[in-house]
Design an enzyme around this catalytic site. Structure first.
Site, short mmCIF file in Angstrom:
data_model
loop_
_atom_site.label_atom_id
_atom_site.label_comp_id
_atom_site.label_asym_id
_atom_site.label_seq_id
_atom_site.Cartn_x
_atom_site.Cartn_y
_atom_site.Cartn_z
N TRP A 10 0.81 -1.23 0.00
CA TRP A 10 0.00 0.00 0.00
C TRP A 10 0.84 1.27 0.00
O TRP A 10 0.31 2.37 -0.13
CB TRP A 10 -0.92 0.01 1.23
N GLY A 182 4.95 1.87 -10.91
CA GLY A 182 4.12 3.07 -10.92
C GLY A 182 4.14 3.82 -12.25
O GLY A 182 3.70 4.96 -12.34
N SER A 222 3.65 -2.38 -11.98
CA SER A 222 2.45 -2.16 -12.80
C SER A 222 1.63 -3.43 -13.05
O SER A 222 1.09 -3.64 -14.14
CB SER A 222 2.81 -1.48 -14.12
N GLY A 243 1.39 -2.59 -6.28
CA GLY A 243 1.30 -1.28 -5.64
C GLY A 243 -0.06 -0.66 -5.92
O GLY A 243 -1.07 -0.98 -5.27
N GLY A 244 -0.11 0.22 -6.90
CA GLY A 244 -1.32 0.98 -7.21
C GLY A 244 -2.60 0.16 -7.29
O GLY A 244 -3.63 0.54 -6.73
P1 PGA Z 1 3.04 -0.57 -8.86
O1 PGA Z 1 4.06 -0.73 -7.63
O2 PGA Z 1 2.22 -1.83 -8.92
O3 PGA Z 1 2.22 0.65 -8.51
O4 PGA Z 1 3.86 -0.39 -10.10
C1 PGA Z 1 4.69 -1.96 -7.35
C2 PGA Z 1 5.59 -1.82 -6.15
O5 PGA Z 1 6.25 -0.79 -6.00
O6 PGA Z 1 5.65 -2.75 -5.29
#
Ligand code: PGA
Length: 260
Positions: A10, A182, A222, A243-244
């Site tokens: 998160w 990201g 991503s 992440g996102g």
């Molecule tokens: P993301 O981040 O899925 O937003 O690219 C992945 C992470 O940094 O663990």
């Protein structure tokens, strides 16, 4: 057969109330899906979220007895001491966190954590019963200069040197190419597999083949519902660090289902 480990990082999102709401919604989603619940019970998949430190207790409370693993985004190597801003393994354990991300690229690049520091974190986590999710990954310039494998090898060998053979199998590895985090740019499933396969080979050299075959290796960068399945189908990819797309319960649930 290695399980699929679906992890949501998160980052600095979700304060305690939001964390609690997320977990309650996500919990409803998994508990209303018999296939997902059966896969979790059979040990085929594991779902984990990594809230900011201050939201861990709220997440643990909200999950109640639901099969959701809660971890932290970092862990210090000492139990206590004059380390302003840091959190130790015993502190995490007391509030119900079982895992900790170590060496995320944001820690390496923004907060300048180096291999030596990360190695201390990994060894302490293992010694104190916190499962490390140890991240490695190259920046775009490394990839363009053909240095991906050199960078991964250095981060890996420096980061987990001195880990005892018996402990190595407990580490969860995460390959996160920095240029894919990201940015919306995902490594192709084949590129991700190539590096994850390389990591497994290196683990076999550093420890032994049976250990390398046990270690879970995740891909992160991503990941979203539309690409999760093709990534998770790769031979050496045992999970995703998201992440996102882990910030919405339904989206994270869709990614969880891709692990089945
Ligand atoms: P993301 O981040 O899925 O937003 O690219 C992945 C992470 O940094 O663990």
């Amino acid at each position: 057969m290695r399980k699929k480990f679906i992890a949501g990082n998160w980052k600095m999102f979700n304060e305690p109330t939001a964390a609690s709401e997320f977990i309650k919604s996500y919990r409803k989603l998994i508990e209303s899906d018999q296939t997902v619940m059966a896969s979790i019970k059979e040990g085929k998949i594991e779902a984990a979220v990594f809230p900011p430190f201050v939201s861990i207790s709220a997440a643990v409370q909200a999950k109640d007895n639901a099969p959701i693993t809660i971890g932290a985004q970092n862990v210090h190597w000492e139990d206590f001491g004059a380390y302003t801003g840091e959190i130790s393994a015993p502190m995490l354990k007391e509030i119900g966190a079982t895992h900790a991300i170590i060496g995320h690229s944001e820690r390496r690049h923004i907060f300048k954590e180096d291999n030596e520091m990360l190695n201390k974190r990994v060894k302490a986590a293992l010694a104190k019963g916190i499962t490390p999710i140890f991240c490695v990954g190259e920046v775009l310039a490394d990839r363009e200069n053909g240095k991906t494998f050199d960078v991964i090898k250095e981060q890996l060998t420096e980061g987990i040197k001195g880990v005892r053979s018996g402990d190595a199998a407990k580490i969860i590895m995460a390959y996160e190419p920095v240029w894919a985090i990201g940015t919306g740019k995902t490594a192709s499933a084949e590129d991700a597999q190539e590096v994850c396969g390389y990591i497994r080979n290196e683990l076999a050299k550093m420890f032994d083949e049976p250990t390398a075959q046990i270690v879970l290796i995740l891909y992160g960068g991503s990941v979203k519902p539309s690409n999760a399945r093709s990534i998770l189908e790769q031979a050496d990819i045992d999970g995703v660090l998201v992440g996102g797309a882990s910030l919405q319960p339904d989206t994270f649930f869709d990614i969880t289902k891709a692990g089945i």
